[in-house]
Design a protein around this motif. Sequence first.
Motif, PDB file in Angstrom:
ATOM      1  N   LEU A 132      21.818  14.357  -1.022  1.00  0.00           N
ATOM      2  CA  LEU A 132      23.139  14.089  -1.580  1.00  0.00           C
ATOM      3  C   LEU A 132      23.723  15.357  -2.211  1.00  0.00           C
ATOM      4  N   MET A 133      22.910  16.100  -2.945  1.00  0.00           N
ATOM      5  CA  MET A 133      23.382  17.313  -3.603  1.00  0.00           C
ATOM      6  C   MET A 133      23.821  18.360  -2.583  1.00  0.00           C
ATOM      7  N   LEU A 134      23.075  18.490  -1.491  1.00  0.00           N
ATOM      8  CA  LEU A 134      23.441  19.468  -0.475  1.00  0.00           C
ATOM      9  C   LEU A 134      24.742  19.067   0.212  1.00  0.00           C
ATOM     10  N   ARG A 135      24.899  17.783   0.440  1.00  0.00           N
ATOM     11  CA  ARG A 135      26.143  17.308   1.058  1.00  0.00           C
ATOM     12  C   ARG A 135      27.320  17.541   0.112  1.00  0.00           C
ATOM     13  N   THR A 136      27.117  17.270  -1.172  1.00  0.00           N
ATOM     14  CA  THR A 136      28.173  17.497  -2.156  1.00  0.00           C
ATOM     15  C   THR A 136      28.542  18.970  -2.234  1.00  0.00           C
ATOM     16  N   ALA A 137      27.537  19.841  -2.244  1.00  0.00           N
ATOM     17  CA  ALA A 137      27.788  21.276  -2.316  1.00  0.00           C
ATOM     18  C   ALA A 137      28.548  21.764  -1.085  1.00  0.00           C
ATOM     19  N   ALA A 138      28.175  21.259   0.093  1.00  0.00           N
ATOM     20  CA  ALA A 138      28.851  21.684   1.321  1.00  0.00           C
ATOM     21  C   ALA A 138      30.310  21.226   1.316  1.00  0.00           C
ATOM     22  N   THR A 139      30.556  20.011   0.835  1.00  0.00           N
ATOM     23  CA  THR A 139      31.922  19.489   0.786  1.00  0.00           C
ATOM     24  C   THR A 139      32.799  20.324  -0.138  1.00  0.00           C
ATOM     25  N   GLY A 148       0.812  -1.209   0.000  1.00  0.00           N
ATOM     26  CA  GLY A 148       0.000   0.000   0.000  1.00  0.00           C
ATOM     27  C   GLY A 148       0.848   1.263   0.000  1.00  0.00           C
ATOM     28  N   SER A 149       0.206   2.397   0.139  1.00  0.00           N
ATOM     29  CA  SER A 149       0.909   3.682   0.098  1.00  0.00           C
ATOM     30  C   SER A 149       1.284   4.205   1.475  1.00  0.00           C
ATOM     31  N   GLU A 150       0.634   3.700   2.526  1.00  0.00           N
ATOM     32  CA  GLU A 150       0.830   4.249   3.868  1.00  0.00           C
ATOM     33  C   GLU A 150       2.282   4.172   4.351  1.00  0.00           C
ATOM     34  N   PRO A 151       2.992   3.035   4.182  1.00  0.00           N
ATOM     35  CA  PRO A 151       4.385   3.010   4.659  1.00  0.00           C
ATOM     36  C   PRO A 151       5.266   4.050   3.980  1.00  0.00           C
ATOM     37  N   LEU A 152       5.046   4.321   2.702  1.00  0.00           N
ATOM     38  CA  LEU A 152       5.857   5.321   2.031  1.00  0.00           C
ATOM     39  C   LEU A 152       5.495   6.728   2.493  1.00  0.00           C
ATOM     40  N   ARG A 153       4.205   6.961   2.747  1.00  0.00           N
ATOM     41  CA  ARG A 153       3.800   8.268   3.273  1.00  0.00           C
ATOM     42  C   ARG A 153       4.430   8.509   4.633  1.00  0.00           C
ATOM     43  N   VAL A 154       4.397   7.498   5.499  1.00  0.00           N
ATOM     44  CA  VAL A 154       4.969   7.643   6.840  1.00  0.00           C
ATOM     45  C   VAL A 154       6.486   7.788   6.762  1.00  0.00           C
ATOM     46  N   LEU A 155       7.126   7.050   5.861  1.00  0.00           N
ATOM     47  CA  LEU A 155       8.567   7.177   5.695  1.00  0.00           C
ATOM     48  C   LEU A 155       8.930   8.598   5.263  1.00  0.00           C
ATOM     49  N   PHE A 156       8.124   9.175   4.379  1.00  0.00           N
ATOM     50  CA  PHE A 156       8.376  10.552   3.961  1.00  0.00           C
ATOM     51  C   PHE A 156       8.174  11.515   5.131  1.00  0.00           C
ATOM     52  N   ALA A 157       7.077  11.344   5.871  1.00  0.00           N
ATOM     53  CA  ALA A 157       6.807  12.224   7.009  1.00  0.00           C
ATOM     54  C   ALA A 157       7.902  12.126   8.064  1.00  0.00           C
ATOM     55  N   THR A 158       8.519  10.959   8.179  1.00  0.00           N
ATOM     56  CA  THR A 158       9.560  10.736   9.172  1.00  0.00           C
ATOM     57  C   THR A 158      10.864  11.415   8.799  1.00  0.00           C
ATOM     58  N   THR A 159      11.186  11.450   7.516  1.00  0.00           N
ATOM     59  CA  THR A 159      12.517  11.879   7.086  1.00  0.00           C
ATOM     60  C   THR A 159      12.547  13.246   6.411  1.00  0.00           C
ATOM     61  N   ALA A 160      11.400  13.775   5.987  1.00  0.00           N
ATOM     62  CA  ALA A 160      11.385  15.056   5.265  1.00  0.00           C
ATOM     63  C   ALA A 160      11.564  16.207   6.244  1.00  0.00           C
ATOM     64  N   LYS A 161      12.787  16.557   6.471  1.00  0.00           N
ATOM     65  CA  LYS A 161      13.133  17.627   7.411  1.00  0.00           C
ATOM     66  C   LYS A 161      13.983  18.675   6.686  1.00  0.00           C
ATOM     67  N   PRO A 162      14.032  19.919   7.199  1.00  0.00           N
ATOM     68  CA  PRO A 162      14.891  20.929   6.579  1.00  0.00           C
ATOM     69  C   PRO A 162      16.336  20.460   6.518  1.00  0.00           C
ATOM     70  N   MET A 163      16.991  20.755   5.397  1.00  0.00           N
ATOM     71  CA  MET A 163      18.373  20.322   5.188  1.00  0.00           C
ATOM     72  C   MET A 163      19.372  21.464   5.321  1.00  0.00           C
ATOM     73  N   ALA A 164      18.971  22.670   4.923  1.00  0.00           N
ATOM     74  CA  ALA A 164      19.906  23.781   4.804  1.00  0.00           C
ATOM     75  C   ALA A 164      20.361  24.278   6.170  1.00  0.00           C
ATOM     76  N   THR A 165      21.574  24.815   6.192  1.00  0.00           N
ATOM     77  CA  THR A 165      22.098  25.493   7.366  1.00  0.00           C
ATOM     78  C   THR A 165      22.180  26.988   7.055  1.00  0.00           C
ATOM     79  N   GLU A 166      22.556  27.777   8.038  1.00  0.00           N
ATOM     80  CA  GLU A 166      22.626  29.218   7.824  1.00  0.00           C
ATOM     81  C   GLU A 166      23.730  29.600   6.843  1.00  0.00           C
ATOM     82  N   THR A 167      24.632  28.666   6.556  1.00  0.00           N
ATOM     83  CA  THR A 167      25.684  28.938   5.578  1.00  0.00           C
ATOM     84  C   THR A 167      25.274  28.556   4.159  1.00  0.00           C
ATOM     85  N   THR A 168      24.104  27.911   4.007  1.00  0.00           N
ATOM     86  CA  THR A 168      23.634  27.532   2.674  1.00  0.00           C
ATOM     87  C   THR A 168      23.126  28.775   1.950  1.00  0.00           C
ATOM     88  N   PRO A 169      23.686  29.109   0.784  1.00  0.00           N
ATOM     89  CA  PRO A 169      23.264  30.319   0.066  1.00  0.00           C
ATOM     90  C   PRO A 169      21.769  30.298  -0.249  1.00  0.00           C
TER      91      PRO A 169
END
Length: 431
Positions: free
Chosen positions: A351-358, A92-113
Amino acid sequence: MADLSGLGLLTWVYPPGLVDRVVAACGRSEQRKRLLPAWLVVYIVLGLALFSPAPYLEVMRHLVAGLRGLGLLGDWHVPAKSSLFRARQRLGSEPLRVLFATTAKPMATETTPGAFWRGLRVLAVDGTCWDVADTEANQAAFGRPGYGRGTGRSAFVQVRMATLVEVGSHAVLDAELAGCRTGEVTLVGRLPRSCGPGQLVLADREFLGVPLWRAFTATGADLLWRVPANRVLPVHKELRDGSWLSSIHANTDPAKRDPDDVRVLAHQLKDTVRTAAAGEYRLVTRLLDARRYPARQLAAPYRERWEIESVFAEIKTHQRGTKVVLSSKTPDGVLQQIWAHLLVHHALRELMLRTAATRQLDPDRVSFTETLRSARRSVTVTPGSLFPLTSWSRHCENSRRPAGKAPARQTPAQPAPCRQTQDVQLLAQTG
């Protein structure tokens, strides 16, 4: 980047321990051993989104080719398409919805342009639609938009999606899905749950209504929204920077006894190719202090609102495929596909944000399409990263052990650290 690409990328962002807990919390764990256990189906569905619009058998060949070459699959065979169809139905779709709700958090830091303005994290809300398979079940669940000519209906059934996006990282922080007859304002009205103090939320003119405005301001977030051209905003007090104090009222308040105080900015859009026409826009905000937030500087972040259109293009054009129609013939299958696309996009963006920060780059300088291609290419190049399938292979070997012969005792591996939300915890308690 290669070691964090492909399914290795997905298991880095969504570790097996977390996926297994989400599956269990949603009540999808199996009592009997299956060729396609639910947690493995999660990764296969994510793989289908990663390789979209490639067919199932081609995607499975990509996922298992490297493992078979290393002799890690034994006599395991790729399941038939019908088997995967039934496994996806069970999941079903519920496990993927919950997985998204669990992990979809802000990524940027104050140094991110571009991610922060005056210490406020810049977010944007907007909506879009997905074309889905034209079946009776999908039409009954989602409907199709009206059309001005011919038969009076569009070619495809559509799902409407409203999102909350972090503009600096292009990360989708929250999403709501419904049939196309449900308005964007209704869906966006469910997104304040992911907002709070320290945020500046941008929105286009169709969202400026008092109930929605109050729903967002009640979270403590600050707002900068465009005003419809025909909206009358009286001048209560002119300010030195050219802005003025005014008020907005709900349609249910004809006597205007319950106003919301706002500040109005007249903003001249220039040098932007993403708008249909440049000109003077009026913006309203709850940042009333003109000395701390001068009008010209405050209007500047509004340009970032168009970044959300780039996010939709990344997901629906580059990742899903241009003009690709979601193939699932059932409503739950459609929702499963959309959540999978959001999960894959989130992983690519992390992954892109981590690459950019590196590399000390602006995330906008890292190509989304190149990251996507790299993730796809690396699936067979780095088979050692396909932990879920190798783990499943060992599980199958144990299941084929003769009856009465116990396996050697092993110390259970500790699950990878993960992020959990109240959504998962609540489901775990009730499941």
